[in-house]
Motif scaffolding. Structure first.
Motif, PDB file in Angstrom:
ATOM      1  N   GLY A   1      37.703  21.930  25.242  1.00 64.21           N
ATOM      2  CA  GLY A   1      38.912  22.467  25.899  1.00 64.21           C
ATOM      3  C   GLY A   1      38.746  24.023  26.176  1.00 64.21           C
ATOM      4  N   PRO A   2      39.448  24.644  26.751  1.00 63.41           N
ATOM      5  CA  PRO A   2      39.284  26.021  27.329  1.00 63.41           C
ATOM      6  C   PRO A   2      39.411  26.904  26.180  1.00 63.41           C
ATOM      7  CG  PRO A   2      41.574  25.535  27.679  1.00 63.41           C
ATOM      8  CD  PRO A   2      40.852  24.275  27.428  1.00 63.41           C
ATOM      9  N   THR A   3      38.360  27.882  26.188  1.00 63.09           N
ATOM     10  CA  THR A   3      38.103  28.979  25.436  1.00 63.09           C
ATOM     11  C   THR A   3      37.913  30.035  26.240  1.00 63.09           C
ATOM     12  OG1 THR A   3      35.833  28.545  25.200  1.00 63.09           O
ATOM     13  CG2 THR A   3      37.152  27.387  23.561  1.00 63.09           C
ATOM     14  N   ALA A   4      37.980  31.424  25.455  1.00 63.13           N
ATOM     15  CA  ALA A   4      37.835  32.474  26.234  1.00 63.13           C
ATOM     16  C   ALA A   4      37.750  33.759  25.187  1.00 63.13           C
ATOM     17  CB  ALA A   4      39.178  33.150  26.883  1.00 63.13           C
ATOM     18  N   SER A   5      36.976  34.749  25.780  1.00 67.93           N
ATOM     19  CA  SER A   5      36.652  36.039  24.961  1.00 67.93           C
ATOM     20  C   SER A   5      37.720  37.012  25.238  1.00 67.93           C
ATOM     21  CB  SER A   5      35.258  36.573  25.361  1.00 67.93           C
ATOM     22  OG  SER A   5      34.966  37.775  24.838  1.00 67.93           O
ATOM     23  N   LEU A   6      38.251  37.147  24.368  1.00 69.22           N
ATOM     24  CA  LEU A   6      39.763  38.181  24.613  1.00 69.22           C
ATOM     25  C   LEU A   6      39.287  39.509  24.545  1.00 69.22           C
ATOM     26  CD1 LEU A   6      42.595  36.345  22.590  1.00 69.22           C
ATOM     27  CD2 LEU A   6      41.638  36.111  25.009  1.00 69.22           C
ATOM     28  N   SER A   7      38.354  40.095  25.558  1.00 63.14           N
ATOM     29  CA  SER A   7      38.100  41.451  25.683  1.00 63.14           C
ATOM     30  C   SER A   7      39.020  42.337  26.326  1.00 63.14           C
ATOM     31  CB  SER A   7      36.667  41.356  26.595  1.00 63.14           C
ATOM     32  OG  SER A   7      37.029  40.685  28.107  1.00 63.14           O
ATOM     33  N   ALA A   8      38.810  43.604  26.563  1.00 63.30           N
ATOM     34  CA  ALA A   8      39.887  44.489  27.154  1.00 63.30           C
ATOM     35  C   ALA A   8      39.997  44.501  28.711  1.00 63.30           C
ATOM     36  CB  ALA A   8      39.376  45.880  26.802  1.00 63.30           C
ATOM     37  N   LEU A   9      41.010  44.463  29.192  1.00 62.27           N
ATOM     38  CA  LEU A   9      41.145  44.295  30.625  1.00 62.27           C
ATOM     39  C   LEU A   9      40.822  45.707  31.500  1.00 62.27           C
ATOM     40  CD1 LEU A   9      44.141  41.731  30.729  1.00 62.27           C
ATOM     41  CD2 LEU A   9      41.729  41.312  30.951  1.00 62.27           C
ATOM     42  N   PRO A  10      40.212  45.886  32.253  1.00 64.33           N
ATOM     43  CA  PRO A  10      39.837  46.822  33.119  1.00 64.33           C
ATOM     44  C   PRO A  10      41.185  46.885  34.050  1.00 64.33           C
ATOM     45  CG  PRO A  10      38.277  45.298  34.030  1.00 64.33           C
ATOM     46  CD  PRO A  10      39.275  44.418  33.009  1.00 64.33           C
ATOM     47  N   ALA A  11      41.096  48.345  34.674  1.00 61.19           N
ATOM     48  CA  ALA A  11      42.002  48.910  35.503  1.00 61.19           C
ATOM     49  C   ALA A  11      41.813  48.333  37.069  1.00 61.19           C
ATOM     50  CB  ALA A  11      42.537  50.120  35.561  1.00 61.19           C
ATOM     51  N   PHE A  12      42.696  48.098  37.852  1.00 62.07           N
ATOM     52  CA  PHE A  12      42.646  47.871  39.485  1.00 62.07           C
ATOM     53  C   PHE A  12      43.499  48.255  39.786  1.00 62.07           C
ATOM     54  CE2 PHE A  12      44.494  44.370  37.576  1.00 62.07           C
ATOM     55  CZ  PHE A  12      45.494  43.997  38.705  1.00 62.07           C
ATOM     56  N   ASP A  13      43.690  48.605  41.358  1.00 61.50           N
ATOM     57  CA  ASP A  13      44.821  49.151  42.198  1.00 61.50           C
ATOM     58  C   ASP A  13      45.201  47.859  42.950  1.00 61.50           C
ATOM     59  OD1 ASP A  13      46.716  50.184  43.674  1.00 61.50           O
ATOM     60  OD2 ASP A  13      45.444  51.857  44.314  1.00 61.50           O
ATOM     61  N   GLU A  14      46.157  47.098  42.829  1.00 65.75           N
ATOM     62  CA  GLU A  14      46.504  46.190  43.915  1.00 65.75           C
ATOM     63  C   GLU A  14      46.934  46.290  45.277  1.00 65.75           C
ATOM     64  OE1 GLU A  14      48.473  41.747  43.131  1.00 65.75           O
ATOM     65  OE2 GLU A  14      49.250  43.277  41.814  1.00 65.75           O
ATOM     66  N   GLU A  15      47.198  47.938  45.290  1.00 70.50           N
ATOM     67  CA  GLU A  15      47.315  48.086  46.625  1.00 70.50           C
ATOM     68  C   GLU A  15      46.043  48.617  47.522  1.00 70.50           C
ATOM     69  OE1 GLU A  15      50.314  48.848  48.014  1.00 70.50           O
ATOM     70  OE2 GLU A  15      51.046  47.925  46.016  1.00 70.50           O
ATOM     71  N   ARG A  16      45.109  48.381  46.866  1.00 71.41           N
ATOM     72  CA  ARG A  16      43.686  48.473  47.373  1.00 71.41           C
ATOM     73  C   ARG A  16      42.737  47.425  47.139  1.00 71.41           C
ATOM     74  NH1 ARG A  16      40.364  52.022  45.707  1.00 71.41           N
ATOM     75  NH2 ARG A  16      41.603  52.639  43.813  1.00 71.41           N
ATOM     76  N   PRO A  17      43.028  46.106  47.521  1.00 69.71           N
ATOM     77  CA  PRO A  17      42.200  45.162  46.969  1.00 69.71           C
ATOM     78  C   PRO A  17      40.939  44.776  47.803  1.00 69.71           C
ATOM     79  CG  PRO A  17      43.916  44.318  48.715  1.00 69.71           C
ATOM     80  CD  PRO A  17      44.210  45.838  48.215  1.00 69.71           C
TER      81      PRO A  17
END
Length: 385
Positions: free
Chosen positions: A211-227
């Protein structure tokens, strides 16, 4: 299911088969993930339900039965189970016509499947927007691609599982994903980031206890206005930069690593003045530290001189030396204003083309373009030397 007389015959056949007896009514899967697979529920789920769905009613259809049973038999007799490692990317999408981008070591940059998107939603690895109800969500097209790699493992049961099962490395794609993000930033710009590493079986594979598993690491920042937008003409450049970033000479060059880190930090920041500070630090490393020049009061002049010599004939920027000089000197003055608490709003802003603007982000974006091109050219030069 056990009330049917025929189930005894089916179970006897399964027990007599050397492979099937270790695939039903026992723990089955791979050495690091085993689940109990019962014969009755397995027949219902993978033979009866698909047949009913195919014919639209509760009647026997030989063609539908053959198709469902063939998949069941192939799945039960399979000797290996596939597992896809997925690292979703945020703030990224390619232009039309790009189906996938292959990279070394079996890595593929491609759109996530339905199961992978669902897993990414469940592990909060992609941003979502609620769409009319608490159980209805949408995922932007800028968050539907991922770096992936498919690996297979031997299928086993509780009777032949190793004494000391070994799980795969949960961080195996962390470094390649980080390197890909840097390559995409250098070639395409934007604020693409890699999120959490997920593992799940392919959508069309017969379930083997994975089944699906994940490493729950910290999420980095991004700017959705500048994809980050990857064009077809940029794919080969991304591959080349991705390879250059793995070269031992590049990895061992502390100055280059500092400049790369500052550029990536600047790309993810949403505040233009904060981006500018990181970018100007990056420029000093590139044009003062790397050439071995003294860090005296003439730093601005050295940065300008280095940039104009390196990029005066750059085919991508196509900017004359006087425009490069004007942009970098403006960036220095704006950076100093921010660092010293002065108000930069009274300064006249101009982009790399010389056009006046009231948008500080436009100036910062152009400075980033200059430094991205600098790093791409310096990476090649360092490796060649």
């Amino acid at each position: 299911m056990n009330t049917f007389a025929e189930i005894g015959t089916v179970r006897a056949v399964a027990t007599a088969d050397e492979v099937l007896r270790s695939r039903v009514d026992c723990l089955v899967g791979v050495e690091f993930a085993l689940t109990h697979r019962q014969l009755g529920p397995t027949l219902v789920k993978y033979v009866l339900e698909p047949m009913v769905a195919a014919v639209g009613g509760y009647r026997f259809d030989q063609e539908a039965f053959d198709a469902a049973y063939s998949r069941l038999e192939d799945g039960l007799l399979a000797t290996r189970a596939r597992l896809v490692e997925v690292v979703p990317l945020s703030a990224f999408t390619p232009t039309a016509g790009i189906e996938a981008v292959t990279l070394p070591d079996g890595l593929v940059l491609q759109a996530m499947s339905d199961r992978q998107v669902s897993a990414a939603i469940g592990y909060l690895a992609v941003p979502i927007a609620f769409a009319g109800g608490p159980t209805s969500v949408t995922v932007s097209r800028f968050h539907q691609w991922a770096l992936t790699r498919c690996t297979s493992y031997p299928v086993c049961s509780d009777v032949d599982v190793p004494a000391q099962p070994t799980a795969p490395d949960s961080g195996a794609l962390v470094e390649p994903a980080s390197r890909l993000v840097t390559a995409l930033r250098l070639v395409c710009g934007g604020s693409v980031t890699a999120t959490r590493a997920i593992r799940c079986p392919p959508d069309d594979d017969f379930p083997q206890g994975l089944g699906p598993t994940a490493s729950l690491s910290a999420l980095p920042a991004f700017d959705e206005e500048r994809p980050t937008i990857l064009g077809r003409e940029q794919v080969e450049a991304v591959r080349e930069v991705y390879d250059l970033l793995a070269h031992p000479v590049v990895r061992g060059n502390r100055g280059l690593q500092t400049a790369l880190r500052r550029l990536v930090l600047a790309g993810a920041d949403r505040v233009p003045t904060d981006r500018l500070i990181d970018l100007m630090v990056c420029s000093e490393v590139l044009f003062i530290k790397l050439p071995g020049l003294p860090a005296d009061r003439w730093k601005q002049d050295k940065v300008v001189a280095g940039a104009t010599v390196l990029l005066a004939d750059d085919p991508v920027l196509q900017a004359p030396p006087e425009r490069l000089e004007a942009l970098l000197r403006l960036g220095y003055r704006l950076r100093n204003d921010e660092m010293h608490g002065d108000d930069p709003s009274g300064r006249e802003l101009r982009t790399l083309t010389g056009q006046p603007t009231d948008d500080l982000s436009a100036v910062v974006d152009d400075i980033e373009r200059v430094l991205r091109r600098t790093l791409v050219r310096l990476l090649s030069g360092v490796v060649e030397q």
